[in-house]
Every structure is written in C-alpha cells, then in structure tokens.
Design an enzyme around this catalytic site. Structure first.
Site, PDB file in Angstrom:
ATOM      1  N   GLY A  70       0.823  -1.195   0.000  1.00  0.00           N
ATOM      2  CA  GLY A  70       0.000   0.000   0.000  1.00  0.00           C
ATOM      3  C   GLY A  70       0.858   1.246   0.000  1.00  0.00           C
ATOM      4  N   GLY A 119       0.505  -5.156   1.009  1.00  0.00           N
ATOM      5  CA  GLY A 119      -0.766  -5.191   0.304  1.00  0.00           C
ATOM      6  C   GLY A 119      -0.784  -6.129  -0.887  1.00  0.00           C
ATOM      7  CD  GLU A 142       3.093  -5.459   6.534  1.00  0.00           C
ATOM      8  OE1 GLU A 142       2.433  -5.474   5.489  1.00  0.00           O
ATOM      9  OE2 GLU A 142       3.793  -6.439   6.898  1.00  0.00           O
ATOM     10  CG  ASP A 150      -2.244  -4.524   6.954  1.00  0.00           C
ATOM     11  OD1 ASP A 150      -1.178  -4.803   6.369  1.00  0.00           O
ATOM     12  OD2 ASP A 150      -2.924  -3.520   6.644  1.00  0.00           O
TER      13      ASP A 150
END
Length: 353
Positions: A70, A119, A142, A150
């Site tokens: 992302g 992502g 991350e 996530d």
C-alpha cells in the site's frame, strides 16, 4: 498530463472465459491506492454473476513485481494531517477486497511475479491458485516501519509450518519462490518465461480441464527453501512465550543466521514486534475474517494511539535518516503484556458493517 499519467491504474478486460485484473502502476511497483482497490472490487462484482467468466487472473504490469504494497507515504500524510477517518476508509476497502478474493465463487489465479509485499500479499495470498517465479520476492515487511502485518497476512503467517510465521512476521524477512511455497504463501512455481503461455492457456481453457490442471502443466520444482533448512533453530527460538525470551534464545544460538536475526530485531520497533507476535498467535485461531478484524483493531490503534508507525515511515520514507526514535526504545523496556492494548482496541468505525 501525459498519456502515461492518464493510463488506468487497473487494466480490466476479458479474454474468453478469463477475467483479467492487471495492476498498472509499474513505476511504483503497482503500489495500491484506494482507487485501485475500488476498481478491482467493481470488476469482481461484475464478473461474479457473469456466466461467460469462469476464471479471474490477477497480475501486475511490468517485470518488477505484482505489488509492492500500500501507499504508506499517503498513510503518513493522513495520520499527521489528522485524517484518521481517511486511513480507516483505506483499510476497510482493502480488507474487504482481500476477503472478497478469498471467498470469490469463481477460481482466482494470482501471479506473484517479482516483488509482492504487504498489500500485494493481500491481493495474491488469498487467491485459489497462487503462482510464483524465480523473480518472486514475497514479504510482510510492516515491522520495518514500526507497524504490524495486515491484509490477512497474520492468517497466512499463523498457518506457516512450525514457528516460521512468527519469524517472518517479526523480521519482515523476504521469501524466495521456494520459501513462499514452503511457508504456504504460494502453490506453484512457474518460470517467468512461461507466464505468457500460462495466461494464454487459462484464457483458452477447454472443459473439463480445471485451472489447477492447467497451471500444473507449467509447474516446476524450485530450489530448496532456505526457510526449510533453517527451521530447526527458528522453531526453537520463536516458540518462546515472549519477545524478551525470543531475544534471549537468539543470543544463545550459534548459527550465523540467528545472530543476523537478532541484529535485525534490535533495530525494529519493540512495540511493533510485540503487537505482531500477539497478532500472529491470535490469528492461529478462527478464519480469515477473524484475522482481518484483529488486524484492523491493531492498525487503527497505531493510527490513533501509538507514535511508532508515523516515526517509522518518517525515518524510512520521509526524512530518510534511517534513525527512528521508538517508544519505548528497547525490548527490555516493554511492559509485561505488550500488545494487549492494541489487541483490545475498539475502532470508532467497525471493519465490516
């Protein structure tokens, strides 16, 4: 605006019984923004009831990767600008797409060629058939920015063999194609030179040949997984109950790779590490939807409650001084139940309506 600037960021088209989604920001390694997520969702919704479409293929434009993740710089701008609602909207849209891919009624094939991280794992990791190549580099990185995995990454990490999930989640380590297959992030290894033939075969599929059977025609055996070779010490170390004990066990190991891992963890956000360890272990129970809900609680806690995410992005991508000031600064300074606040956080807007 140039013609390149005006190009759609998701290429949507059909080829026979094949619906194709191609992420199309190659200069940014196809990094996701909310508009790309919405375009993909609209296409999948349309194809759901389209009887002419039997298979969906997701890939990325260019040779650098499917998706680098992302747009974390945009996330930084939202947080420092006080737009937590905008961050929430992005995560809610992204996670809804991740779950849609996982639950889609038609076969979804994802080609994770090149860099597929963050992502990108959310796009590829929950497909029915996940293809990697010799160029593939997969990761949930991350913790490198003081954050936590996530996009359903904790669900995949929690189901990796032994304690490979804790190891990959905490270190943000990069997987080769062989590692990705071994860890359960991919299903098939197809050399990149055969991807064009694979796409063509999927588009021209003739009943009763299944998509899986077609992919197997191009499937080869990758080199041995490094993760598999290192698993003995990884399992022993990362089975520890706490982050502090993991650090202690690492310091007692003689393997060079264990020492390298210890050096990595020392540089990362202690809070991000603690939250990630708790998240991966929680995600071993329940389904993907449960994991996404748990991730959303944690990411919104970072957005609204803890400074390490903003500080990590600042140090890596904004000021680029590579000298983040974590709070707390070291693992021994963590509270006894580190990670509990993020686990218990209740976002103002729920993930799923």
């Amino acid at each position: 605006m140039t013609d390149i600037d005006a190009a759609p960021t998701v290429l949507i088209r059909t080829e026979g019984a094949l619906g194709r989604l191609t992420l199309n920001r190659p200069k940014a390694i196809n990094a996701l923004d909310i508009d790309m997520i919405r375009q993909a969702k609209v296409a999948l919704e349309a194809w759901r009831e389209d009887t002419d479409i039997e298979i969906v293929l997701i890939d990325g434009e260019g040779e650098r990767g499917l998706c680098a993740g992302g747009d974390v710089r945009a996330l930084y701008d939202q947080i420092v600008g006080g737009d937590a609602q905008g961050a929430s909207e992005f995560f809610r849209a992204e996670y809804a797409l991740n779950l849609m891919i996982a639950e889609y009624p038609k076969t979804v094939v994802a080609i994770a060629d090149g860099i597929t991280m963050g992502g990108g794992i959310g796009i590829a990791g929950h497909a029915d058939i996940r293809v990697v190549t010799e160029r593939s580099r997969l990761a949930m990185p991350e913790t490198r920015i003081g954050f936590t995995p996530d996009v359903g990454g904790t669900y995949l990490l929690g189901r990796a063999p032994g304690r490979i999930g804790e190891y990959l989640g905490l270190t943000g380590g990069t997987m080769s194609a062989a590692d990705a297959v071994y860890a359960g992030f991919a299903d098939h290894y197809v050399p990149s030179q055969h991807l064009g033939e694979l796409r063509e075969a999927l588009g021209k599929r003739a009943d009763p040949t299944s998509p899986s059977e077609l992919v197997l025609l191009f499937d080869e055996t990758p080199e041995r997984s490094v993760l598999a070779a290192e698993r003995a010490w990884i399992d022993e170390v990362f089975a520890a109950d706490s982050l502090a004990e993991i650090s202690q066990r690492l310091s007692a190991r003689a393997e060079v790779s264990a020492s390298a891992t210890a050096a990595v963890l020392v540089e990362l956000s202690p809070t991000g590490l603690a939250v990630t360890l708790d998240a991966v272990r929680e995600a071993r129970e329940g389904d993907l939807r449960d994991a996404l809900i748990g991730e959303y609680r944690r990411v919104m806690w970072f957005v609204r409650q803890h400074p390490d995410l903003v500080e990590g992005i600042r140090a890596q991508l904004v000021d680029k001084d590579r000298s983040p000031k974590w709070q707390p600064a070291t693992i021994p300074q963590l509270p006894a139940d580190a990670g509990a606040d993020a686990r218990a956080y209740v976002p103002e807007v729920p993930l799923f309506d």
